[in-house]
Enzyme design. Structure first.
Site, PDB file in Angstrom:
ATOM      1  N   ARG B 228       0.860  -1.175   0.000  1.00 44.39           N
ATOM      2  CA  ARG B 228       0.000   0.000   0.000  1.00 44.39           C
ATOM      3  C   ARG B 228       0.902   1.233   0.000  1.00 44.39           C
ATOM      4  O   ARG B 228       1.972   1.230   0.607  1.00 44.39           O
ATOM      5  CB  ARG B 228      -0.886   0.037   1.249  1.00 44.39           C
ATOM      6  CG  ARG B 228      -2.053  -0.925   1.234  1.00 44.39           C
ATOM      7  CD  ARG B 228      -3.164  -0.491   0.284  1.00 44.39           C
ATOM      8  NE  ARG B 228      -4.309  -1.403   0.318  1.00 44.39           N
ATOM      9  CZ  ARG B 228      -4.486  -2.417  -0.527  1.00 44.39           C
ATOM     10  NH1 ARG B 228      -3.589  -2.678  -1.463  1.00 44.39           N
ATOM     11  NH2 ARG B 228      -5.564  -3.176  -0.440  1.00 44.39           N
ATOM     12  N   HIS B 276      -1.576   0.807  -9.836  1.00 43.73           N
ATOM     13  CA  HIS B 276      -2.219  -0.121  -8.896  1.00 43.73           C
ATOM     14  C   HIS B 276      -2.876  -1.293  -9.652  1.00 43.73           C
ATOM     15  O   HIS B 276      -4.084  -1.528  -9.532  1.00 43.73           O
ATOM     16  CB  HIS B 276      -3.267   0.604  -8.026  1.00 43.73           C
ATOM     17  CG  HIS B 276      -3.519  -0.113  -6.725  1.00 43.73           C
ATOM     18  ND1 HIS B 276      -3.743   0.533  -5.527  1.00 43.73           N
ATOM     19  CD2 HIS B 276      -3.552  -1.439  -6.440  1.00 43.73           C
ATOM     20  CE1 HIS B 276      -3.922  -0.363  -4.566  1.00 43.73           C
ATOM     21  NE2 HIS B 276      -3.810  -1.568  -5.098  1.00 43.73           N
TER      22      HIS B 276
END
Lengths: 313, 313
Positions: B228, B276
């Site tokens: 993350r 992502h």
């Protein structure tokens, strides 16, 4: 008695050092600085022409510094002594790394993401699963088998093609001229690991590219060549990359090396060019293998990985 | 009775379609188009805030559409019902592909070769063997273990770090704050696969980068983040890439996503940016897994992959 290093286009010094370390009791010489040509018993050769070896009348065996031996067949006849290839596990591992890296790079659309990056463009592209992509390996020797093992672990579908029939776990195998079209028809990423022989010279050109799966999950077929440059027809590679028959390519080998400055390949943004580095011969590792071969030959045991001169590999 | 799709920032339609296909007898609704809030029994959530769920009094369980659940902890409290993570084998395979691709790309110096290619420069770079390179994995859950398996097959040396003690085959394991420095000191390629929790928020910054092996075989350490974005300190990543503390990086996640147009990361030529996409949630696969979970819950069997609310993963 001496062991000769005869490498065309490479620096011989690292080889002499590594061989001397692996065989402290042997006399190691680098061509052309040879004290007594009649004392040369073994020669380690790379890209040397056959005629050069004529001045060494007492040669007992030749060792080719590389997985392929085509570099030795370009010139005249070779002396009538055994010729052994180098089969170096590190070299195989290096080749598998390069092949897996290039397959993954195309599968994960890294060329497109790099292009988007240059334009500050954050955009998610549709991504197939590995099992939806068929990697087709041409050449199922040591290198092909090792790459297949890793690609299978990553989940890719695998097809293979070779000159003669072969069976590999998890690979749908095809062979010979008769099996080529069917092999190509479902291949999304074509990986060439073939040796260069009269049969493979110019084998991969326009008609091969057109027979690849043109409606696959990656939006067009990909060609990866880590074998030898003269197996592909370079003008056909360029044309296919320009007209969309190939979506992209990764090339480590070329018809002429270094790749000439005027090659149109340099200008294409859908090709990855590396300077014949997929699998490099490491003097440290290979010298140990060659020391073992010399010892075996001296003790009248047979050499490993002998080249079949009639097949050319 | 109905099952709700509540995804912030994603298109809900593919999820509704895939869920309906996996559970033809269930009523599937996409937020905010809910006929009867009291009929909603299960909710599939992504990046939804806790308060949104207050209007559904009869919720029995929540399913998080992604391996991480940090996206659910940003808001207020969640309803007092079980929360299960998605542990999708395809998602794990996708993450491993991305991690292996990025590790190999840096190991095989593809950024440098691409730069050389743009300058028509044919130059062979020294290449370490995989076993001479230590990949350090932070996070040894499902994702870390799977990546470790493939990286081991490729021959890399492996070190691992996690919050609590773990044992993995072929991985030298370290844990906790006390083990971090020793873990970092011999790591050449740092791969972050940690979940985002209060403990990992901002964990990877300047001091971590400075403690990586600065004299390794790749000419400097590499940072790869597929966990993350808020686990790294992005200004520190930029500084380390600029001043050479990091040789290069591959980032799939960022403090703010999409990565803002003004981010200095876009301008650096030693970073690979992907939007992502390392591991994406595939509606087809996940819907089948969720159908199994719903069936299990209806039959009073326990849910798999329940999140421990006190740990946050």
């Amino acid at each position: 008695m001496s062991i000769l290093v005869l490498v065309d286009g490479w620096e011989p010094a690292p080889w002499v050092r590594a061989l001397q370390a692996a065989m402290p009791d042997e006399r190691i010489e680098a061509y052309p600085d040879v004290e007594d040509p009649e004392a040369v018993e073994y020669a380690l050769v790379w890209a040397a022409q056959g005629e050069t070896l004529d001045v060494f009348p007492n040669l007992k065996a030749l060792f080719s510094l590389g997985a392929g031996v085509d570099h030795l067949f370009g010139g005249n006849t070779l002396p009538p002594v055994p010729l052994a290839r180098v089969v170096d596990p590190d070299l195989t591992a290096w080749m598998t790394e390069w092949v897996v890296a290039q397959v993954l790079l195309h599968h994960r659309q890294q060329l497109q993401y790099s292009q988007q990056q240059r334009h500050r463009n954050w955009q998610v592209l549709p991504q197939p699963l590995a099992r939806e992509v068929q990697v087709g390996l041409m050449g199922l020797g040591e290198l092909g088998r090792d790459a297949a093992g890793l690609l299978h672990k990553l989940g890719f579908g695998l097809r293979g093609w070779s000159r003669s029939p072969k069976e590999l776990d998890n690979v749908t195998c095809f062979y010979g001229a008769d099996g080529l079209d069917e092999f190509l028809s479902a291949t999304d990423i074509l990986v060439c690991l073939l040796p260069l022989t009269p049969e493979t010279n110019g084998l991969i050109g326009r008609s091969v590219f057109e027979k690849l799966n043109q409606s696959g999950p990656l939006g067009g077929p990909v060609f990866i060549n880590a074998g030898r440059g003269r197996i592909h027809v370079e003008t056909d590679v360029v044309a296919a990359l320009q007209n969309g028959v190939l979506k992209a390519a990764s090339l480590d080998v070329f018809e002429v090396e270094p790749l000439p400055q005027e090659s149109p390949l340099w200008d294409l943004d859908n090709v990855i060019i590396t300077p014949h580095v997929a699998a490099v011969s490491d003097p440290r590792t290979l010298s140990k293998l060659i020391a073992r071969q010399v010892r075996a030959h001296r003790e009248s045991r047979s050499l490993e990985y002998l080249v079949d001169m009639t097949r050319g590999y």
